[in-house]
Scaffold this active site. Structure first.
Site, PDB file in Angstrom:
ATOM      1  N   SER A   1      39.613  70.668  51.847  1.00  0.00           N
ATOM      2  CA  SER A   1      40.859  70.943  52.578  1.00  0.00           C
ATOM      3  C   SER A   1      40.777  70.753  54.084  1.00  0.00           C
ATOM      4  O   SER A   1      41.807  70.815  54.758  1.00  0.00           O
ATOM      5  CB  SER A   1      41.336  72.368  52.276  1.00  0.00           C
TER       6      SER A   1
ATOM      7  N   LYS B   1      43.140  68.353  55.841  1.00  0.00           N
ATOM      8  CA  LYS B   1      44.472  68.727  56.317  1.00  0.00           C
ATOM      9  C   LYS B   1      44.572  68.664  57.837  1.00  0.00           C
ATOM     10  O   LYS B   1      45.677  68.568  58.390  1.00  0.00           O
ATOM     11  CB  LYS B   1      44.848  70.126  55.826  1.00  0.00           C
TER      12      LYS B   1
ATOM     13  N   SER C   1      46.164  76.860  53.823  1.00  0.00           N
ATOM     14  CA  SER C   1      45.694  75.681  53.082  1.00  0.00           C
ATOM     15  C   SER C   1      46.721  75.266  52.036  1.00  0.00           C
ATOM     16  O   SER C   1      46.412  75.104  50.848  1.00  0.00           O
ATOM     17  CB  SER C   1      44.338  75.957  52.419  1.00  0.00           C
TER      18      SER C   1
END
Length: 528
Positions: A159, A162, A364
């Protein structure tokens, strides 16, 4: 003596007569001391010179003349640049004060590579980490990488990708951009309306509070406005279609079905969640667009509008969904784009992109990440698809001068194990977001979770007194993958960005603890 004065005197005389001799002597001594003190203060003021508007006149004249405070004939400091204390907490990326011999950025030493290596490399050798261990530390003020361990090697970022998604979206669309969901009257089809998906995964069917812009776009508000518009047109019975053509395709993410992500589509409410959660894993509906349209039909019926049949998808709509002249405007401006040329009856807008990026990073949020990747693609003339998003985000990072060699962005959320990003790129992305020439990217920093307090770091750093409340970082976790990338202010007050990635770990909790200690070591280190 007037009655009022006599009353005041009598009010004081009673207690005085009742006091003992010792109490009377103490009172007289205190009063006498006060009188003497006032007299001395007045004498000092007179001796010091006249005052004007709260400043001693002689002092102000001396400052204006440039005389040194010691009055030895040497030039004094420029009164227009009187020295001042640095703020208690300077803005991220800003120098502590104007550079000078006594204060400012030059007084904050830069950590050295060997110093950082001494602090970090013992931790990078911890057995809890997988075979691939990479790290990078960048100085925000100079943009220079101070330390690297396989910093240019591509690794599965999970993640932390991102961060790239947020930087690309903000640079392409701007922090004030909003996503618009509309209802249009179908042209040449009386009694038919179309719910046009604007690619806003935060659109909610739940009750909202507060003024517009302080909460996600509301499907209930959209139903209110649509019902009013239909009544004004004299229409009480309608057929409802829905349009998802804002995106070029609705191909499934390779991880699906999965409770961490809904099927990617331009129309959904509450991220397709079956429960009342608004973050984290949850069971998702199979067809978010159809469910959103059904929810809208129920809301219209509650407002006295008769909706015939079940909502159905329409093939009419955006001729430019695969990019082109109208790719950026599309569903946002109501002039062409998804929903075709039909007249707009009602619309609702999301919170600004800055808020969406912050929410994506703090919690997230995978659904927001995939949506922003497609909006970045549309804004830059690419297809609104996985492939188009990959090309668009990579191109934006190149345009910002970031090191993208070896980078592969299979998606925007980091759920795809085909993603490859280096520690050096992640650290440079954060440094660029903190730079004084990129204020539009600042939500990437403000959205980072705070160690021990917010988001995905809330339950971490319980035993790390150094990093708790100091480290701000995006987490990344997949099976065998643990990553952490963020910012710290080191022991000397210098703002640094960092990224640590490991692939192949077998104990995720132990690997996370090592990554947390690595970030804390950067925060606690002067490292010279």
């Amino acid at each position: 003596m007037p009655d009022e004065a006599r009353w005041r005197l009598s009010g004081w005389s009673g207690p005085w007569r009742a006091a003992t001799v010792e109490q009377r002597r103490t009172g007289l001594l205190a009063a006498g001391s006060a009188v003497v003190g006032l007299a001395v203060a007045a004498t000092c003021v007179v001796a010091a010179g006249p005052w004007d508007s709260g400043q001693r006149t002689a002092e102000r004249q001396r400052a204006a003349s440039g005389a040194h405070p010691g009055d030895d004939g040497r030039p004094g400091p420029d009164p227009a640049r009187a020295p001042g204390a640095s703020p208690v907490l300077a803005p991220l990326g800003a120098p502590l004060a104007s550079p000078s011999p006594d204060t400012g950025e030059r007084s904050v030493p830069v950590p050295t590579g060997p110093g950082l290596a001494d602090a970090l490399e013992p931790l990078l050798r911890d057995d809890a980490l997988g075979p691939l261990r990479a790290g990078a530390v960048v100085d925000v003020a100079t943009g220079r990488q101070l330390y690297g361990a396989k910093a240019g090697t591509g690794a599965i970022p999970a993640s932390t990708v991102k961060i790239a998604t947020g930087v690309a979206a903000l640079s392409a669309l701007g922090p004030g951009h909003r996503l618009t969901t509309r209802v249009t009257a179908a042209p040449n089809a009386p009694g038919r309306i179309v719910l046009v998906g604007g690619g806003d995964p935060t659109l909610t069917a739940r009750a909202t509070r507060g003024p517009d812009g302080s909460h996600p776009a509301s499907l209930r508000q959209l139903a209110d406005e649509t019902a009013r518009a239909l009544r004004a047109r004299g229409e009480h019975t309608v057929r409802l279609d829905y349009d998802t053509s804002l995106y070029a395709d609705t191909s499934r993410h390779p991880i699906l079905p999965n409770e961490n992500l809904a099927p990617v589509t331009a129309l959904m409410v509450d991220e397709g969640r079956r429960d009342d959660s608004d973050r984290g894993p949850a069971d998702r509906v199979k067809d978010p667009a159809a469910e959103a349209a059904r929810a809208f039909a129920r809301l219209l019926r509650d407002r006295g509008v008769k909706v015939t049949g079940d909502p159905r998808p329409t093939g009419a709509g955006d001729k430019d969904a695969k990019g082109g002249k109208d790719a950026k405007g599309g569903a946002e401006d109501g002039k062409g784009g998804a929903g075709g040329p039909g007249r707009t009856l009602a619309s609702v807008r999301s919170q600004p992109l800055s808020s969406l990026v912050e929410r994506m990073l703090t919690y997230s949020d995978n659904d927001i990440a995939e949506a922003l990747t497609r909006h970045t693609a549309r804004a830059t003339g690419h297809p609104a698809s996985f492939a188009g998003g990959r090309a668009a985000v990579t191109a934006r990072l190149k345009r910002l001068g970031l090191p993208v060699a070896g980078t592969h962005l299979a998606d925007g959320s980091g759920l795809d194990r085909a993603d490859k990003v280096s520690a050096g790129l992640l650290a440079q992305l954060l440094a660029r977001a903190a730079g004084p020439d990129q204020p539009a990217l600042r939500p990437v920093l403000t959205g980072l979770p705070v160690a021990g307090f917010t988001g995905t770091l809330r339950d971490r750093y319980g035993e790390e007194s150094v990093g708790r409340g100091v480290v701000r970082a995006k987490t990344g976790t997949l099976f065998g993958v643990n990553t952490l990338a963020g910012t710290v202010v080191d022991a000397d007050g210098r703002l640094l960005t960092f990224a640590f990635l490991t692939n192949g770990s077998t104990d995720p909790a132990a690997a996370q603890r090592v990554l947390d200690r690595l970030a804390s070591a950067v925060a606690n280190c002067g490292c010279r």
